[in-house]
Design a protein around this motif. Sequence first.
Motif, PDB file in Angstrom:
ATOM      1  N   GLN A 296      57.226  21.375  13.261  1.00 16.80           N
ATOM      2  CA  GLN A 296      56.747  22.354  14.229  1.00 16.80           C
ATOM      3  C   GLN A 296      57.324  22.106  15.656  1.00 16.80           C
ATOM      4  O   GLN A 296      57.636  20.882  16.177  1.00 16.80           O
ATOM      5  N   LYS A 297      57.962  23.282  16.429  1.00 17.51           N
ATOM      6  CA  LYS A 297      58.612  22.956  17.580  1.00 17.51           C
ATOM      7  C   LYS A 297      57.531  22.062  18.729  1.00 17.51           C
ATOM      8  O   LYS A 297      56.640  22.679  18.726  1.00 17.51           O
ATOM      9  N   PRO A 298      58.060  20.864  18.961  1.00 13.77           N
ATOM     10  CA  PRO A 298      57.155  20.073  20.070  1.00 13.77           C
ATOM     11  C   PRO A 298      57.319  20.608  21.490  1.00 13.77           C
ATOM     12  O   PRO A 298      58.089  21.580  21.578  1.00 13.77           O
ATOM     13  N   HIS A 299      56.349  20.140  22.397  1.00 12.63           N
ATOM     14  CA  HIS A 299      56.597  20.476  23.563  1.00 12.63           C
ATOM     15  C   HIS A 299      57.772  19.491  24.256  1.00 12.63           C
ATOM     16  O   HIS A 299      58.244  18.500  23.669  1.00 12.63           O
TER      17      HIS A 299
ATOM     18  N   THR B  92      59.799  16.888  26.098  1.00 16.36           N
ATOM     19  CA  THR B  92      59.596  15.423  27.031  1.00 16.36           C
ATOM     20  C   THR B  92      61.049  14.869  26.859  1.00 16.36           C
ATOM     21  O   THR B  92      61.810  15.489  26.045  1.00 16.36           O
ATOM     22  N   HIS B  93      61.084  13.869  27.435  1.00 14.55           N
ATOM     23  CA  HIS B  93      62.300  12.996  27.280  1.00 14.55           C
ATOM     24  C   HIS B  93      62.304  12.171  25.931  1.00 14.55           C
ATOM     25  O   HIS B  93      63.406  11.971  25.499  1.00 14.55           O
ATOM     26  N   HIS B  94      61.381  12.438  25.005  1.00 16.33           N
ATOM     27  CA  HIS B  94      61.255  11.704  23.710  1.00 16.33           C
ATOM     28  C   HIS B  94      62.018  12.739  22.674  1.00 16.33           C
ATOM     29  O   HIS B  94      62.650  12.183  21.773  1.00 16.33           O
ATOM     30  N   LEU B  95      62.687  13.788  22.975  1.00 16.90           N
ATOM     31  CA  LEU B  95      63.362  14.845  22.394  1.00 16.90           C
ATOM     32  C   LEU B  95      65.229  14.402  22.344  1.00 16.90           C
ATOM     33  O   LEU B  95      65.670  15.041  21.576  1.00 16.90           O
ATOM     34  N   TYR B  96      65.476  13.482  23.404  1.00 15.96           N
ATOM     35  CA  TYR B  96      66.685  13.417  23.440  1.00 15.96           C
ATOM     36  C   TYR B  96      67.185  12.064  22.770  1.00 15.96           C
ATOM     37  O   TYR B  96      66.708  11.095  23.094  1.00 15.96           O
TER      38      TYR B  96
ATOM     39  N   LEU C 258      66.046  25.064  29.158  1.00 16.01           N
ATOM     40  CA  LEU C 258      66.173  24.070  28.326  1.00 16.01           C
ATOM     41  C   LEU C 258      65.633  24.479  26.960  1.00 16.01           C
ATOM     42  O   LEU C 258      65.444  23.873  25.756  1.00 16.01           O
ATOM     43  N   GLY C 259      64.825  25.464  26.859  1.00 20.54           N
ATOM     44  CA  GLY C 259      64.457  26.173  25.647  1.00 20.54           C
ATOM     45  C   GLY C 259      62.990  25.669  24.884  1.00 20.54           C
ATOM     46  O   GLY C 259      62.704  26.066  23.635  1.00 20.54           O
ATOM     47  N   TYR C 260      62.223  24.982  25.658  1.00 19.51           N
ATOM     48  CA  TYR C 260      61.222  24.360  25.273  1.00 19.51           C
ATOM     49  C   TYR C 260      60.011  24.408  26.000  1.00 19.51           C
ATOM     50  O   TYR C 260      60.000  24.506  27.422  1.00 19.51           O
ATOM     51  N   GLU C 261      58.805  24.580  25.707  1.00 24.05           N
ATOM     52  CA  GLU C 261      57.599  24.554  26.447  1.00 24.05           C
ATOM     53  C   GLU C 261      57.243  23.289  27.366  1.00 24.05           C
ATOM     54  O   GLU C 261      57.183  22.238  26.303  1.00 24.05           O
TER      55      GLU C 261
ATOM     56  N   GLU D 120      49.520   5.671  27.972  1.00 25.81           N
ATOM     57  CA  GLU D 120      50.578   6.216  27.330  1.00 25.81           C
ATOM     58  C   GLU D 120      51.008   7.820  27.618  1.00 25.81           C
ATOM     59  O   GLU D 120      52.060   8.408  28.041  1.00 25.81           O
ATOM     60  N   ARG D 121      49.820   8.431  27.691  1.00 29.16           N
ATOM     61  CA  ARG D 121      49.852   9.803  28.240  1.00 29.16           C
ATOM     62  C   ARG D 121      50.346  10.020  29.565  1.00 29.16           C
ATOM     63  O   ARG D 121      51.121  10.818  30.012  1.00 29.16           O
ATOM     64  N   GLN D 122      49.923   9.304  30.375  1.00 31.45           N
ATOM     65  CA  GLN D 122      50.295   9.182  31.678  1.00 31.45           C
ATOM     66  C   GLN D 122      51.565   8.923  32.063  1.00 31.45           C
ATOM     67  O   GLN D 122      52.465   9.533  32.967  1.00 31.45           O
ATOM     68  N   LYS D 123      52.097   7.873  31.414  1.00 30.44           N
ATOM     69  CA  LYS D 123      53.537   7.509  31.403  1.00 30.44           C
ATOM     70  C   LYS D 123      54.434   8.651  30.810  1.00 30.44           C
ATOM     71  O   LYS D 123      55.472   8.706  31.485  1.00 30.44           O
ATOM     72  N   THR D 124      54.222   9.268  29.863  1.00 30.54           N
ATOM     73  CA  THR D 124      54.972  10.287  29.190  1.00 30.54           C
ATOM     74  C   THR D 124      55.055  11.408  30.185  1.00 30.54           C
ATOM     75  O   THR D 124      56.114  12.001  30.348  1.00 30.54           O
ATOM     76  N   TYR D 125      53.890  11.857  30.770  1.00 31.04           N
ATOM     77  CA  TYR D 125      53.705  12.973  31.659  1.00 31.04           C
ATOM     78  C   TYR D 125      54.539  12.818  32.991  1.00 31.04           C
ATOM     79  O   TYR D 125      55.497  13.764  33.055  1.00 31.04           O
ATOM     80  N   ALA D 126      54.604  11.338  33.447  1.00 27.41           N
ATOM     81  CA  ALA D 126      55.388  11.188  34.734  1.00 27.41           C
ATOM     82  C   ALA D 126      57.063  11.162  34.542  1.00 27.41           C
ATOM     83  O   ALA D 126      57.707  11.554  35.240  1.00 27.41           O
ATOM     84  N   ALA D 127      57.116  10.535  33.370  1.00 31.47           N
ATOM     85  CA  ALA D 127      58.459  10.237  32.842  1.00 31.47           C
ATOM     86  C   ALA D 127      59.200  11.738  32.609  1.00 31.47           C
ATOM     87  O   ALA D 127      60.491  11.901  32.935  1.00 31.47           O
ATOM     88  N   ALA D 128      58.512  12.551  31.961  1.00 32.13           N
ATOM     89  CA  ALA D 128      59.024  13.885  31.723  1.00 32.13           C
ATOM     90  C   ALA D 128      59.285  14.692  32.937  1.00 32.13           C
ATOM     91  O   ALA D 128      60.391  15.290  32.898  1.00 32.13           O
ATOM     92  N   ASP D 129      58.616  14.586  33.969  1.00 36.75           N
ATOM     93  CA  ASP D 129      58.981  15.184  35.274  1.00 36.75           C
ATOM     94  C   ASP D 129      60.170  14.889  35.929  1.00 36.75           C
ATOM     95  O   ASP D 129      61.043  15.593  36.254  1.00 36.75           O
TER      96      ASP D 129
END
Length: 637
Positions: A36-39, A41-45, A204-207, A225-234
């Motif tokens: 399923q197409k994910p949201h 984040t930096h984890h996709l790269y 970038l083609g993703y939500e 971890e949710r806060q770190k992912t949110y902040a890093a993605a921005d």
Amino acid sequence: MGDQAPARPDAAEGKGSAEVEWPLPYRLRPPQQHEQKPHWTHHLYRGPNNEAVEVLYSSNKAQSEALAQRFLNEPILGFDLEWPMPWNWTKPEKTLKDEIALLQIASPDKIALFHLGLHSGTEPTDLICPSLRKIIESPAITKTGHNIMAADCSKLKKHFSLVPRAIFELSHLHYLVMHGQNEPSKVLTKIGGISLAELVRIHLGYEMLKDGKVRKSNWKRPLNERQKTYAAADAYAGVMLYHCLNAKRVAMDPKPPMPLLADRYLPFGSAKQEAVRLLPSKEGETFATAAVVFGVEELQQEEKQQNSGTDPVSKDSVPKNRATKACKERPKLDTKSQALFDQLSLRRKVLAKAEGVPAFRVASDAVLESLARERPEDDDALLSVKGIGKKQQDKYGAEWLEVIAQFLAINEIVPLEPLESIPQVTSASALDTQRKARPATPTRQPRRRKQPPENSPDSSPAFGNPVRPPPQLHTGLSFGLAGTQLSDDGATVDGPSQTEAHEPVEEASEGESDSSLAFFTPLSRPGSLKRKRSESPLDTYIPGPSEKDTAPLTPRSRIFRNKIVAFSRQVTGKLKSRPADAGPVVSETTIDRIVAVAPRTLEELHRIPGIEGFVQACKETEVDLLKNIMKFAPVKF
């Protein structure tokens, strides 16, 4: 800042990606099968060796210094801040940690989270380490983000006494890429028109996941971890969007300069809306704008001169706030008009590429929107569209009309008919002409006898009324009842014409003419007794061929005709051996006959005059003419 060309062969994600190469070694990993197409984040790269993006975290000043030193040689950094909501502020007075609790920077391969909220001390020097201060104030390291001047940099300057430099606003580059070629007046410094999540989705083609609970959480406490992912993605979105948008800018033709760094001309905090300033494109300039780079001012002067015939206005007479006024939102198109606008845009792109000019020089978005709304069907209607002058019509008019006709035919849309096009009947004669043009049989108007002038001899003593001029049939033969007599048994016999014994009388006036005069009208007998006769079939009005052809089409028939026209143009376009200057494969008259007959068999089809060329063209292109006609014909046929 870079004009470097994209370095990788893969296409950039998002809108317009087909012609833009992704410029970085770190790229989106291909999705797994059935995944399923994910949201976003930096984890996709992943890097060139499938390495993940590194996330670094510091909770004290010493750790922050070590992390910051790893970014001192990066030319471009994504930049963002997080701060707690008011209900998480320190009581009774706010502290610096309530203003900024977390500072994030990112390069393509690594992200650093500086958790200022956990640093010891309350002074700016306790929270901001030397290397981090150097990054913020360095003119050699570009910091990029969304709404970065008004929010992030404003807080750093106001509460930490820092002077951020080399600040790049992503929305400026977005507006340049999206609107520069077609509508440069929209390349403005406005921020509220688009969000970071929308930029990620478009380019970038993703939500992008924007969790409200995480955003409003207490950033002064240790992060989960949710806060770190949110902040890093921005922060990571800032750097990846910068390189993606810059690659799209480099691919533009002509290539515009980069926007100026926002801190060079915009104040920290909120700023008034104005045209985005670009690096100067000519010697002696301090900056350029999209309108200047793409020649819109000169084009507007040319169009005004073509449409009005006046001399072009001087640059001094152009108001400085023209871009702001031009950016006033036009009414949105409805669904079908938007679909037609997209088709017109595709044709504009083809024309621009063929001529080697920017798309806006063929036609602006405003002109295409007007065409999509009004949907002109001929040259006269085309000229009435705002922005279409004689030169535009001569050069591109046929292209626009073809796209519109095909769209209307395929979508079975009845073309719009403005009220101004309805003829106004201003006289009885005009009304009579309009009635005769209809296919319905008009009622016969009674004729009154013309009284002879005083002192003139009675030209017909036997019947007591003047002799009318002999009516003419289309054969040119004259007929007159004065030369015919009835015998006792009711048979007709020839007799001398009474008109030979009299001088010619004055012809009936034009207003007394009637359709029955094309044949004859029995004259009344003397006395009060009149013979009753049955109504002659010649007294009924029968429209001629020319009148039938000019009868207005019903909406269904007009749609049928539009489909035939569009189909004939498609067939013509497929004929490889046909000269470019050759005429159409089927005439307008033949198309009208197809609509009138709506043939359902080959025999009916071949009876239509002039159909042979159309049939032959369909054979050469391997399409079935009869099958398509039957498919296009309304149900009533």
